[in-house]
Write a protein that holds these residues in place. Structure first.
Motif, PDB file in Angstrom:
ATOM      1  N   PHE A   1       0.785  -1.235   0.000  1.00 38.67           N
ATOM      2  CA  PHE A   1       0.000   0.000   0.000  1.00 38.67           C
ATOM      3  C   PHE A   1       0.820   1.290   0.000  1.00 38.67           C
ATOM      4  CE2 PHE A   1      -3.246  -2.970   1.681  1.00 38.67           C
ATOM      5  CZ  PHE A   1      -4.229  -2.728   0.728  1.00 38.67           C
ATOM      6  N   LEU A   2       2.038   1.283   0.533  1.00 35.84           N
ATOM      7  CA  LEU A   2       2.808   2.533   0.518  1.00 35.84           C
ATOM      8  C   LEU A   2       3.063   3.026  -0.905  1.00 35.84           C
ATOM      9  CD1 LEU A   2       5.369   2.144   3.470  1.00 35.84           C
ATOM     10  CD2 LEU A   2       3.281   3.518   3.384  1.00 35.84           C
ATOM     11  N   PRO A   3       3.438   2.147  -1.844  1.00 36.00           N
ATOM     12  CA  PRO A   3       3.567   2.638  -3.233  1.00 36.00           C
ATOM     13  C   PRO A   3       2.241   3.129  -3.810  1.00 36.00           C
ATOM     14  CG  PRO A   3       4.745   0.561  -2.959  1.00 36.00           C
ATOM     15  CD  PRO A   3       3.929   0.756  -1.716  1.00 36.00           C
ATOM     16  N   ILE A   4       1.157   2.449  -3.458  1.00 35.02           N
ATOM     17  CA  ILE A   4      -0.159   2.860  -3.966  1.00 35.02           C
ATOM     18  C   ILE A   4      -0.529   4.247  -3.444  1.00 35.02           C
ATOM     19  CG2 ILE A   4      -2.640   2.341  -3.877  1.00 35.02           C
ATOM     20  CD1 ILE A   4      -1.917  -0.621  -3.860  1.00 35.02           C
ATOM     21  N   LEU A   5      -0.116   4.555  -2.214  1.00 35.24           N
ATOM     22  CA  LEU A   5      -0.444   5.854  -1.619  1.00 35.24           C
ATOM     23  C   LEU A   5       0.216   7.017  -2.356  1.00 35.24           C
ATOM     24  CD1 LEU A   5      -0.334   4.990   2.196  1.00 35.24           C
ATOM     25  CD2 LEU A   5      -2.344   5.605   0.839  1.00 35.24           C
ATOM     26  N   LEU A   6       1.222   6.719  -3.172  1.00 34.57           N
ATOM     27  CA  LEU A   6       1.814   7.781  -3.994  1.00 34.57           C
ATOM     28  C   LEU A   6       0.794   8.374  -4.953  1.00 34.57           C
ATOM     29  CD1 LEU A   6       5.339   6.354  -4.859  1.00 34.57           C
ATOM     30  CD2 LEU A   6       4.873   8.513  -3.677  1.00 34.57           C
ATOM     31  N   SER A   7      -0.268   7.617  -5.243  1.00 38.39           N
ATOM     32  CA  SER A   7      -1.301   8.111  -6.159  1.00 38.39           C
ATOM     33  C   SER A   7      -1.966   9.369  -5.624  1.00 38.39           C
ATOM     34  CB  SER A   7      -2.351   7.025  -6.404  1.00 38.39           C
ATOM     35  OG  SER A   7      -3.006   6.675  -5.189  1.00 38.39           O
ATOM     36  N   VAL A   8      -1.948   9.560  -4.305  1.00 42.72           N
ATOM     37  CA  VAL A   8      -2.507  10.772  -3.713  1.00 42.72           C
ATOM     38  C   VAL A   8      -1.768  12.002  -4.236  1.00 42.72           C
ATOM     39  CG1 VAL A   8      -2.904  12.023  -1.548  1.00 42.72           C
ATOM     40  CG2 VAL A   8      -3.211   9.539  -1.630  1.00 42.72           C
ATOM     41  N   PHE A   9      -0.468  11.856  -4.502  1.00 37.87           N
ATOM     42  CA  PHE A   9       0.345  12.973  -4.998  1.00 37.87           C
ATOM     43  C   PHE A   9       0.341  13.027  -6.519  1.00 37.87           C
ATOM     44  CE2 PHE A   9       1.795  11.743  -0.823  1.00 37.87           C
ATOM     45  CZ  PHE A   9       1.884  12.962  -0.165  1.00 37.87           C
ATOM     46  N   TRP A  10       0.345  11.860  -7.151  1.00 39.24           N
ATOM     47  CA  TRP A  10       0.273  11.851  -8.622  1.00 39.24           C
ATOM     48  C   TRP A  10      -1.027  12.472  -9.116  1.00 39.24           C
ATOM     49  CZ3 TRP A  10       2.037   6.104  -8.474  1.00 39.24           C
ATOM     50  CH2 TRP A  10       3.438   6.037  -8.476  1.00 39.24           C
ATOM     51  N   SER A  11      -2.105  12.269  -8.366  1.00 37.32           N
ATOM     52  CA  SER A  11      -3.410  12.807  -8.773  1.00 37.32           C
ATOM     53  C   SER A  11      -3.551  14.290  -8.460  1.00 37.32           C
ATOM     54  CB  SER A  11      -4.527  12.039  -8.061  1.00 37.32           C
ATOM     55  OG  SER A  11      -4.482  12.276  -6.663  1.00 37.32           O
ATOM     56  N   GLY A  12      -2.614  14.842  -7.701  1.00 39.79           N
ATOM     57  CA  GLY A  12      -2.699  16.246  -7.318  1.00 39.79           C
ATOM     58  C   GLY A  12      -3.561  16.498  -6.100  1.00 39.79           C
ATOM     59  N   SER A  13      -4.037  15.444  -5.443  1.00 36.76           N
ATOM     60  CA  SER A  13      -4.865  15.627  -4.242  1.00 36.76           C
ATOM     61  C   SER A  13      -4.081  16.289  -3.129  1.00 36.76           C
ATOM     62  CB  SER A  13      -5.411  14.268  -3.768  1.00 36.76           C
ATOM     63  OG  SER A  13      -6.203  13.670  -4.773  1.00 36.76           O
ATOM     64  N   LEU A  14      -2.799  15.926  -3.010  1.00 39.46           N
ATOM     65  CA  LEU A  14      -1.882  16.585  -2.080  1.00 39.46           C
ATOM     66  C   LEU A  14      -0.657  17.023  -2.867  1.00 39.46           C
ATOM     67  CD1 LEU A  14      -1.924  14.270   1.095  1.00 39.46           C
ATOM     68  CD2 LEU A  14      -2.987  16.520   0.859  1.00 39.46           C
ATOM     69  N   PRO A  15      -0.035  18.149  -2.507  1.00 41.61           N
ATOM     70  CA  PRO A  15       1.142  18.628  -3.248  1.00 41.61           C
ATOM     71  C   PRO A  15       2.383  17.779  -2.949  1.00 41.61           C
ATOM     72  CG  PRO A  15       0.709  20.055  -1.370  1.00 41.61           C
ATOM     73  CD  PRO A  15      -0.440  19.091  -1.440  1.00 41.61           C
ATOM     74  N   TRP A  16       3.277  17.681  -3.920  1.00 39.22           N
ATOM     75  CA  TRP A  16       4.494  16.882  -3.755  1.00 39.22           C
ATOM     76  C   TRP A  16       5.392  17.431  -2.655  1.00 39.22           C
ATOM     77  CZ3 TRP A  16       5.492  12.182  -5.550  1.00 39.22           C
ATOM     78  CH2 TRP A  16       4.745  11.708  -6.621  1.00 39.22           C
ATOM     79  N   SER A  17       5.224  18.674  -2.300  1.00 35.11           N
ATOM     80  CA  SER A  17       6.044  19.256  -1.222  1.00 35.11           C
ATOM     81  C   SER A  17       5.791  18.583   0.124  1.00 35.11           C
ATOM     82  CB  SER A  17       5.762  20.761  -1.101  1.00 35.11           C
ATOM     83  OG  SER A  17       4.394  21.001  -0.810  1.00 35.11           O
ATOM     84  N   LEU A  18       4.671  17.867   0.238  1.00 37.27           N
ATOM     85  CA  LEU A  18       4.335  17.195   1.496  1.00 37.27           C
ATOM     86  C   LEU A  18       4.611  15.703   1.461  1.00 37.27           C
ATOM     87  CD1 LEU A  18       0.890  18.883   2.369  1.00 37.27           C
ATOM     88  CD2 LEU A  18       3.153  19.444   3.277  1.00 37.27           C
ATOM     89  N   VAL A  19       5.186  15.188   0.374  1.00 39.09           N
ATOM     90  CA  VAL A  19       5.296  13.743   0.219  1.00 39.09           C
ATOM     91  C   VAL A  19       6.148  13.097   1.317  1.00 39.09           C
ATOM     92  CG1 VAL A  19       7.252  13.856  -1.389  1.00 39.09           C
ATOM     93  CG2 VAL A  19       5.710  11.870  -1.419  1.00 39.09           C
ATOM     94  N   TYR A  20       7.280  13.717   1.670  1.00 38.50           N
ATOM     95  CA  TYR A  20       8.145  13.126   2.702  1.00 38.50           C
ATOM     96  C   TYR A  20       7.481  13.180   4.073  1.00 38.50           C
ATOM     97  CZ  TYR A  20      11.622  13.446  -1.002  1.00 38.50           C
ATOM     98  OH  TYR A  20      12.288  13.303  -2.198  1.00 38.50           O
ATOM     99  N   TRP A  21       6.863  14.308   4.368  1.00 37.93           N
ATOM    100  CA  TRP A  21       6.145  14.430   5.638  1.00 37.93           C
ATOM    101  C   TRP A  21       5.060  13.358   5.719  1.00 37.93           C
ATOM    102  CZ3 TRP A  21       8.580  17.286   8.954  1.00 37.93           C
ATOM    103  CH2 TRP A  21       9.237  18.453   8.569  1.00 37.93           C
ATOM    104  N   PHE A  22       4.345  13.171   4.630  1.00 38.34           N
ATOM    105  CA  PHE A  22       3.226  12.236   4.616  1.00 38.34           C
ATOM    106  C   PHE A  22       3.678  10.820   4.963  1.00 38.34           C
ATOM    107  CE2 PHE A  22       0.689   9.057   2.341  1.00 38.34           C
ATOM    108  CZ  PHE A  22      -0.577   9.338   2.816  1.00 38.34           C
TER     109      PHE A  22
END
Length: 432
Positions: free
Chosen positions: A103-124
């Motif tokens: 699921f961790l790789p799948i959760l990257l879709s939240v950023f690929w879709s633009g739902s959350l900005p990539w600037s928060l990816v590490y924090w997330f």
């Protein structure tokens, strides 16, 4: 005399531990409640909205990383001798690592879709892993009768860093940023993890040399997954609502929505800590023993306390919201104040709906709970979609309120229809 002194000392230590538990939980709840107002005052509304999106997304992701498997593990631990615990926990850990890989790789879709900005990816990803591990360890501590340590872990995880953030933001304007909040959250989570691991290490749990039991894991998934479906449906509602508010009104309006939800959710926090946690275990025991008088008494107590506390909270919230918004000194929140009554209404309906929920849960009647949550989510989506064109500002909170009303009605109907007559406190025939 020696025996009496020992008994008195045990009673004293028990009461002291109970008081410490209550204080830790109260401080944690208070810190979480106050944090949302300090963030609303010192962050721009758009950052508060993004914070709300991040919390909702992390909270939803935790269910995929855990699958609520703890509901099976904790029961199994209590059945087994302590020298078998390590093997069970190792198997649980093996499942968790497998779920991380999926699921961790799948959760990257939240950023690929633009739902959350990539600037928060590490924090997330740091936060979602810390939150999941801490949540599982805290549940384990509760299951093995370490409530004080569990509350201490919760305090570090949710309370201490919130207090520090509020204080630092007050005295240091340069640190009034979302990044500082997320850094403090990470540090608090790391400290909580260290504390939990240290305590578990002290317990000298044995059995770690056992192999991961995949058959046992499969049995557990059969138990955990059905209720997980209901949980995912309900939590989806609490996640989708924020994304829908952003889509209709933007991040600033979402910031106001997050503020009002945070204020209203204080009711649920107080009910969970002060009412539900104390009463529903007794309901389960009473029904298992087929003690109808005790079950009815517990259910009456649950209903009365929930309704009374909800009424008191609504009165105080209605008087406090205006002065609080003025103190925040953000015109946008005052402009969006009309959202608050709908958010508060939805929260109260949800709170009262927990009465038939626990009444069904205590009887092991999971099917109507699962169905009500799934259909309730569909009701929310349909109602919000229909209202979005004509009333975009209020479509989401009205949709949430109607969905919770539907869920409450479904559970209440199921309770009346499925509960044995002698266990229904408000049915005249049960007194015959």
């Amino acid at each position: 005399m020696l025996i009496k002194d020992l008994i008195k000392n045990n009673i004293f230590h028990h009461r002291l531990a109970l008081l410490a538990n209550i204080l830790l939980r109260a401080i944690t709840l208070g810190a979480r409640f106050l944090l949302i107002f300090f963030l609303a005052r010192y962050l721009v509304p758009a950052d508060l909205g993004m914070y709300g999106l991040l919390i909702a997304t992390i909270g939803y992701a935790l269910y995929f990383l855990g699958l609520d498997f703890y509901t099976f593990t904790t029961r199994e631990l209590l059945k087994k001798p302590t020298d078998k615990w390590g093997g069970l926990l190792k198997s649980h850990g093996g499942l968790a690592l497998t779920l991380y890989a999926i699921f961790l790789p799948i959760l990257l879709s939240v950023f690929w879709s633009g739902s959350l900005p990539w600037s928060l990816v590490y924090w997330f990803f740091v936060l979602v892993v810390l939150e999941h591990i801490n949540q599982e360890l805290m549940r384990l501590l509760i299951a093995i009768s370490e409530p004080l340590m569990a509350n201490a872990v919760l305090f570090f995880r949710q309370g201490l860093w919130a207090v520090i953030v509020a204080g630092v933001m007050y005295f240091c304007p340069a640190l009034r940023s979302l990044e500082f909040v997320l850094l403090a959250w990470c540090i608090g989570g790391a400290l909580a993890l260290l504390l939990a691991v240290y305590r578990l290490h002290q317990l000298r749990i044995e059995g770690w040399s056992n192999k991961i039991d995949w058959h046992w894991i499969g049995q557990g998934l059969k138990v955990a997954l059905p209720l997980l479906v209901a949980t995912l449906a309900l939590r989806a509602l609490f996640t989708i609502d924020r994304y829908w508010v952003e889509a209709l009104g933007g991040l600033e309006v979402l910031g106001a929505y997050v503020l009002f939800v945070g204020f209203s959710n204080a009711l649920l926090a107080f009910l969970d800590a002060g009412v539900f946690a104390f009463i529903y275990p007794g309901l389960i025991r009473s029904f298992q023993k087929q003690d109808a008088p005790a079950y009815k008494q517990g259910l009456k107590k649950l209903a009365v306390q929930t309704v009374v506390l909800s009424i008191v909270f609504v009165v105080f919230a209605s008087f406090l919201i205006g002065p609080l918004l003025i103190w925040l000194d953000k015109p946008l929140y005052v402009e969006q104040q009309a959202l608050f009554p709908w958010v508060l209404l939805a929260t109260v309906i949800y709170a009262i709906g927990m009465v038939p929920h626990y009444a069904l849960y205590a009887q092991g009647l999971d099917t109507p709970i699962i169905k009500s949550h799934i259909v309730g989510l569909l009701v929310f989506v349909v109602v919000t979609w229909l209202l979005a064109t004509e009333w975009p500002d209020f479509a989401v909170p009205i949709g949430v309120a109607i969905a919770f009303t539907f869920i409450f009605a479904w559970k209440m109907t199921a309770y009346v229809q499925l509960t044995p007559i002698e266990f229904q406190p408000y049915n005249p025939k049960s007194e015959v």
